[in-house]
Write a protein that holds these residues in place. Sequence first.
Motif, PDB file in Angstrom:
ATOM      1  N   TYR A 113       0.845  -1.191   0.000  1.00  0.00           N
ATOM      2  CA  TYR A 113       0.000   0.000   0.000  1.00  0.00           C
ATOM      3  C   TYR A 113       0.890   1.254   0.000  1.00  0.00           C
ATOM      4  CZ  TYR A 113      -3.946  -2.986   1.226  1.00  0.00           C
ATOM      5  OH  TYR A 113      -4.926  -3.952   1.215  1.00  0.00           O
ATOM      6  N   GLN A 114       0.396   2.276  -0.694  1.00  0.00           N
ATOM      7  CA  GLN A 114       1.068   3.580  -0.672  1.00  0.00           C
ATOM      8  C   GLN A 114       0.189   4.572   0.106  1.00  0.00           C
ATOM      9  OE1 GLN A 114       1.459   5.828  -4.363  1.00  0.00           O
ATOM     10  NE2 GLN A 114       3.604   6.225  -3.843  1.00  0.00           N
ATOM     11  N   ILE A 115       0.861   5.409   0.930  1.00  0.00           N
ATOM     12  CA  ILE A 115       0.130   6.303   1.830  1.00  0.00           C
ATOM     13  C   ILE A 115      -0.033   7.691   1.204  1.00  0.00           C
ATOM     14  CG2 ILE A 115       0.144   7.418   4.101  1.00  0.00           C
ATOM     15  CD1 ILE A 115       1.909   5.144   5.074  1.00  0.00           C
ATOM     16  N   LYS A 116      -1.221   8.230   1.376  1.00  0.00           N
ATOM     17  CA  LYS A 116      -1.472   9.640   1.109  1.00  0.00           C
ATOM     18  C   LYS A 116      -2.002  10.241   2.415  1.00  0.00           C
ATOM     19  CE  LYS A 116      -4.100  12.891  -1.729  1.00  0.00           C
ATOM     20  NZ  LYS A 116      -5.110  13.034  -2.797  1.00  0.00           N
ATOM     21  N   SER A 117      -1.194  11.124   3.014  1.00  0.00           N
ATOM     22  CA  SER A 117      -1.519  11.613   4.349  1.00  0.00           C
ATOM     23  C   SER A 117      -2.386  12.869   4.291  1.00  0.00           C
ATOM     24  CB  SER A 117      -0.226  11.929   5.109  1.00  0.00           C
ATOM     25  OG  SER A 117      -0.538  12.527   6.353  1.00  0.00           O
ATOM     26  N   ARG A 118      -3.293  12.964   5.257  1.00  0.00           N
ATOM     27  CA  ARG A 118      -4.086  14.197   5.424  1.00  0.00           C
ATOM     28  C   ARG A 118      -4.130  14.575   6.900  1.00  0.00           C
ATOM     29  NH1 ARG A 118      -9.737  13.984   2.548  1.00  0.00           N
ATOM     30  NH2 ARG A 118      -9.636  16.141   3.328  1.00  0.00           N
ATOM     31  N   TRP A 119      -2.941  14.718   7.480  1.00  0.00           N
ATOM     32  CA  TRP A 119      -2.834  15.152   8.868  1.00  0.00           C
ATOM     33  C   TRP A 119      -2.534  16.647   8.894  1.00  0.00           C
ATOM     34  CZ3 TRP A 119      -3.277  11.806  13.126  1.00  0.00           C
ATOM     35  CH2 TRP A 119      -3.452  10.449  12.790  1.00  0.00           C
ATOM     36  N   PHE A 120      -3.107  17.361   9.843  1.00  0.00           N
ATOM     37  CA  PHE A 120      -2.949  18.825   9.929  1.00  0.00           C
ATOM     38  C   PHE A 120      -2.430  19.227  11.322  1.00  0.00           C
ATOM     39  CE2 PHE A 120      -6.129  17.882   6.818  1.00  0.00           C
ATOM     40  CZ  PHE A 120      -5.933  18.787   5.786  1.00  0.00           C
ATOM     41  N   TYR A 121      -1.268  19.892  11.333  1.00  0.00           N
ATOM     42  CA  TYR A 121      -0.703  20.373  12.593  1.00  0.00           C
ATOM     43  C   TYR A 121      -0.224  21.822  12.405  1.00  0.00           C
ATOM     44  CZ  TYR A 121      -0.709  15.569  14.183  1.00  0.00           C
ATOM     45  OH  TYR A 121      -1.099  14.327  14.556  1.00  0.00           O
ATOM     46  N   ILE A 122      -0.160  22.572  13.535  1.00  0.00           N
ATOM     47  CA  ILE A 122       0.340  23.946  13.539  1.00  0.00           C
ATOM     48  C   ILE A 122       1.032  24.201  14.878  1.00  0.00           C
ATOM     49  CG2 ILE A 122      -1.783  24.954  14.459  1.00  0.00           C
ATOM     50  CD1 ILE A 122      -1.277  27.384  12.637  1.00  0.00           C
ATOM     51  N   GLN A 123       2.089  24.953  14.775  1.00  0.00           N
ATOM     52  CA  GLN A 123       2.762  25.282  16.023  1.00  0.00           C
ATOM     53  C   GLN A 123       1.814  26.068  16.933  1.00  0.00           C
ATOM     54  OE1 GLN A 123       5.981  28.041  15.676  1.00  0.00           O
ATOM     55  NE2 GLN A 123       7.066  27.229  17.484  1.00  0.00           N
ATOM     56  N   ALA A 124       1.969  25.850  18.217  1.00  0.00           N
ATOM     57  CA  ALA A 124       1.081  26.502  19.182  1.00  0.00           C
ATOM     58  C   ALA A 124       1.825  27.647  19.881  1.00  0.00           C
ATOM     59  CB  ALA A 124       0.590  25.486  20.206  1.00  0.00           C
ATOM     60  N   PRO A 125       1.760  28.876  19.322  1.00  0.00           N
ATOM     61  CA  PRO A 125       2.531  30.000  19.912  1.00  0.00           C
ATOM     62  C   PRO A 125       2.147  30.264  21.349  1.00  0.00           C
ATOM     63  CG  PRO A 125       1.696  30.536  17.726  1.00  0.00           C
ATOM     64  CD  PRO A 125       1.027  29.284  18.135  1.00  0.00           C
ATOM     65  N   GLN A 126       0.874  30.047  21.659  1.00  0.00           N
ATOM     66  CA  GLN A 126       0.456  30.364  23.011  1.00  0.00           C
ATOM     67  C   GLN A 126       1.071  29.433  24.045  1.00  0.00           C
ATOM     68  OE1 GLN A 126      -1.327  29.146  20.625  1.00  0.00           O
ATOM     69  NE2 GLN A 126      -2.775  27.552  21.297  1.00  0.00           N
ATOM     70  N   SER A 127       1.634  28.358  23.601  1.00  0.00           N
ATOM     71  CA  SER A 127       2.241  27.422  24.549  1.00  0.00           C
ATOM     72  C   SER A 127       3.742  27.593  24.630  1.00  0.00           C
ATOM     73  CB  SER A 127       1.927  25.981  24.114  1.00  0.00           C
ATOM     74  OG  SER A 127       0.547  25.778  24.057  1.00  0.00           O
ATOM     75  N   VAL A 128       4.281  28.461  23.766  1.00  0.00           N
ATOM     76  CA  VAL A 128       5.733  28.577  23.699  1.00  0.00           C
ATOM     77  C   VAL A 128       6.208  29.693  24.617  1.00  0.00           C
ATOM     78  CG1 VAL A 128       7.708  29.021  22.195  1.00  0.00           C
ATOM     79  CG2 VAL A 128       5.733  27.725  21.342  1.00  0.00           C
ATOM     80  N   SER A 129       7.249  29.436  25.359  1.00  0.00           N
ATOM     81  CA  SER A 129       7.829  30.461  26.230  1.00  0.00           C
ATOM     82  C   SER A 129       9.320  30.232  26.350  1.00  0.00           C
ATOM     83  CB  SER A 129       7.190  30.408  27.625  1.00  0.00           C
ATOM     84  OG  SER A 129       7.467  29.162  28.239  1.00  0.00           O
ATOM     85  N   GLY A 130      10.012  31.253  26.546  1.00  0.00           N
ATOM     86  CA  GLY A 130      11.455  31.146  26.753  1.00  0.00           C
ATOM     87  C   GLY A 130      12.162  30.522  25.579  1.00  0.00           C
ATOM     88  N   THR A 131      13.074  29.619  25.943  1.00  0.00           N
ATOM     89  CA  THR A 131      13.896  28.964  24.911  1.00  0.00           C
ATOM     90  C   THR A 131      13.122  28.022  24.025  1.00  0.00           C
ATOM     91  OG1 THR A 131      14.462  27.212  26.455  1.00  0.00           O
ATOM     92  CG2 THR A 131      15.952  29.111  26.372  1.00  0.00           C
TER      93      THR A 131
END
Length: 466
Positions: A365-383
């Motif tokens: 089988y060959q995969i065709k992906s439809r996953w969606f992600y985005i960085q979460a700025p509100q969770s990022v702090s400091g380094t």
Amino acid sequence: MKTEMITGALCFFSISAFGQVGINTQTPAATLDVAARTTGTSASTAEGLIAPRLTIADLNAKASAYGTAQVGSLIYVIDAGNGIPSGQTANINAAGYYFFDGTGWLKVTTGNTGSAGNSNDIYNSDGALAANRTIAMSDKTLAFSANPTSGTSHFTVDDTTLSVDALNNRVGLGTNAPSEKLHIESGNMFMHHDSPTIYFQSTIPTNYSNPNNNNGSIVFYNGANSTTEGMYMRHVNNPTGYIGGNQLQFGSIDNGAFSSILNIGNVTKQVLIGTTSPSSSNGSYSKLVINSDVANQAIQIIDGNQGNNKVLTSDVNGKGTWKSITGLTAPSTTYIWDNPGSAGTLGYYQNYVYGPYTVGKTGWYQIKSRWFYIQAPQSVSGTDQGVGTVWMQINTSSSNNMDALNNPSIVNEPVDETIMFNRMITGSMLSGKMMYLTLGTNYYIHISAALVDRYAEQKFILNYVQ
């Protein structure tokens, strides 16, 4: 007068010095030599030697008089019907000469027919073997020839055990009126050998009921001949619609018409039911062809699992059985592994597992992906600012700790942290990857993520390759 009689008698008798007696001869050549008088006598004077003449009744009455001392005694039976043959007279069945062999009277055969056309040999009258006989033929032949104009039994053994009809060239077993070349009546034919073989060959290639070349048949029927109801098995060379090969046909006979039911072909190694002319697609012939004249009645398989609304399924070895259609889905070429989870933030370096997922058939089988992600700025702090990672893996474990999984992954892929910097990534996770999946196995999708948000639902689309 007495002197003249004695003188006349002496003229007939002569006794030699060796104790031999001659009648009508002075030089007897044996113990008793009776010579015929052919001169000096009347033409009406009979010549010959007459043995004692008795009936069966006479011999039965004198049975005690005959023993070993009387072996070789010669008599003539004048009336075989006067008395009942028994004991010493058991072999007397006709008038004629008989001699005593020490236990009974045996017929003296001459091989010549008498005035009544009878003799004491089996060629001219009925007879009985006095003991077992063996004919040593060596390099000689024994032939029975006949030129009959009527009748059906010209040579028989015990009437119906074996009967030869020389007029029509037929042999009967169990019948004295055979109707075919070999006619077996009310019995079976048995062959026993390490390699028994029967050959059936026809010198007539066609007949009125068979438009094809018929090279030998076995016919089973009920009636006077094969034009009535019955069944048959025959070899056909180049049957109609089946060019270039032979068939072994099994069929029925209905009022003289041959109807083929089952045919086995030698060229394409086919079994044909209900047809002698199989069709092919692109020159490829099916090994089993069933042509039914009745709708929905082409095949019936009874294995104990049959029932309404069931389908015939196969295992990995090709063994078929009936199964209920409930819960069965036809194998597809595309499968969707869907995770309908809602949007939300994936925690800091957390492991997630989704499944189980299955496929309908084994293969690549060959995969065709439809996953969606985005960085979460509100969770990022400091380094941690600008850092967002996702790692995916597919295997057969349901554990939610991907870092501790022991079973190998089928396929996995990390996502570069810089790709996730303040961006959304869609449709690229594991896309284009190849997986070999098997029918009946549970698969799971594992995710190890940090500082990203899952955006809407997640899907894999798997396309079957081979």
